[in-house]
Write a protein that holds these residues in place. Structure first.
Motif: not given
Ligand SMILES: O=c1[nH]c(=O)c2[nH]c(=O)[nH]c2[nH]1
Length: 302
Positions: A158, A175, A222-223
């Motif tokens: 991210f 991550r 996550l989108q």
């Protein structure tokens, strides 16, 4: 009259039904939580208290249990369709029935002395959901799940996000990505008995596609993962036109172990602090091209 009655519905909520089917010594369990909600010509009961049109909620409860015995429980969706049709077609004042079902899964305990014929342990994964709505002519079946907790311990980044004077988040190139999936999918089934989906197969396959997309997506957010999960379902399941997700981002933060002289680096197996709140909340709908979005934005309302 200074007021008028707006939308209203009634019924018995959260009827807990456990149906055992015996197949010789082998038993099968269906464990449901069934909520009935009816609407129609109910002005009088609100305005004057006349119960002429009111089928008691107690009766709706009894109907749920009687149907479980009389007709069995094939799938949550099938059971809900049966109940919805019954209330609308047997009671003139009732114009619409909405049946919501949660299903809890059990698996067999295969102990040396019992062969798992009648001993079960509650499966800890997700809760299966179904909502059936019938107004005497059209059907809407929305199924789904909640509490399906998943994690990728790598293949998630991210970075490249907007930074303003309040931004402290460090860019992440490796991550943990973890979430507790809440999903609903809407079927395009129109009520034709010939075209009725095999509800259990559809559920299992939809869950499988969702999980595989989560595992296989190299995620930049996550989108992006959400969209991949929805797309995978729409691409593989022709009976589904719309999928909506609510995905809490279950943050895992690297613990600062510098004070103890320890390097804590993702590259060689790090220690994380699993935070429970606050959490990012990523929500979105994926639609088959040309189809209408009908699943409410707030899934707690479904
Ligand atoms: O996958 C993510 N999407 C975000 O929108 C976001 N925002 C944030 O702080 N972390 C993340 N992660």
């Amino acid at each position: 009259m200074p007021t008028i009655l707006g939308q209203n519905q009634y019924g018995k909520a959260e009827n807990r039904v456990v149906k055992i089917t015996r197949d010789g010594a082998t038993h099968h369990i269906k464990d449901l939580n069934v909520s009935v909600s009816l609407s129609g010509d109910m002005d009088d009961v609100h305005y004057s208290g006349s119960n002429t049109n009111v089928l008691p909620t107690d009766t709706t409860k009894n109907t749920v249990y009687a149907f479980a015995k009389e007709h069995g429980v094939d799938s949550a969706e099938q059971f809900g369709i049966h109940l919805a049709r019954h209330f609308v077609t047997s009671q003139e004042p009732i114009h619409r029935a909405r049946i919501r079902i949660e299903e809890y899964a059990w698996e067999r305990i295969d102990a040396p002395g019992s062969e798992g014929e009648h001993s079960f342990v509650r499966r800890g994964q997700e809760t299966r959901l179904a909502q059936i709505t019938y107004d005497g002519s059209s059907w809407e079946v929305v199924s789904g799940l909640r509490d399906l907790v998943v994690m990728n311990s790598t293949d998630s980044e991210f970075w490249g996000y907007v930074k303003d004077k309040y931004t402290t988040l460090k860019e992440a190139y490796d991550r943990i990505l973890a979430t507790e999936v809440s999903a609903r999918w809407r079927y395009n089934w129109t009520g034709d008995a010939q075209d009725m989906p095999d509800w259990d197969t559809s559920y299992e396959q939809t869950k499988r596609h969702l999980l595989h997309a989560f595992a296989e997506t190299y995620s930049l957010s996550l989108q992006q993962t959400l969209y991949q999960m929805g797309t995978r379902i729409i691409d593989h399941r022709e009976e589904i036109d719309e999928v909506r997700f609510s995905l809490p981002n279950k943050h895992h933060f690297l613990v600062d172990l510098e004070p103890f002289g320890l390097k804590n680096d993702t590259a060689d197996g790090a220690v994380y602090y699993a935070a429970d709140r606050p959490y990012g909340l990523i929500e979105g709908t994926v639609l088959r091209d040309g189809c209408e979005a009908r699943i409410p934005a707030d899934l707690t309302n479904l």
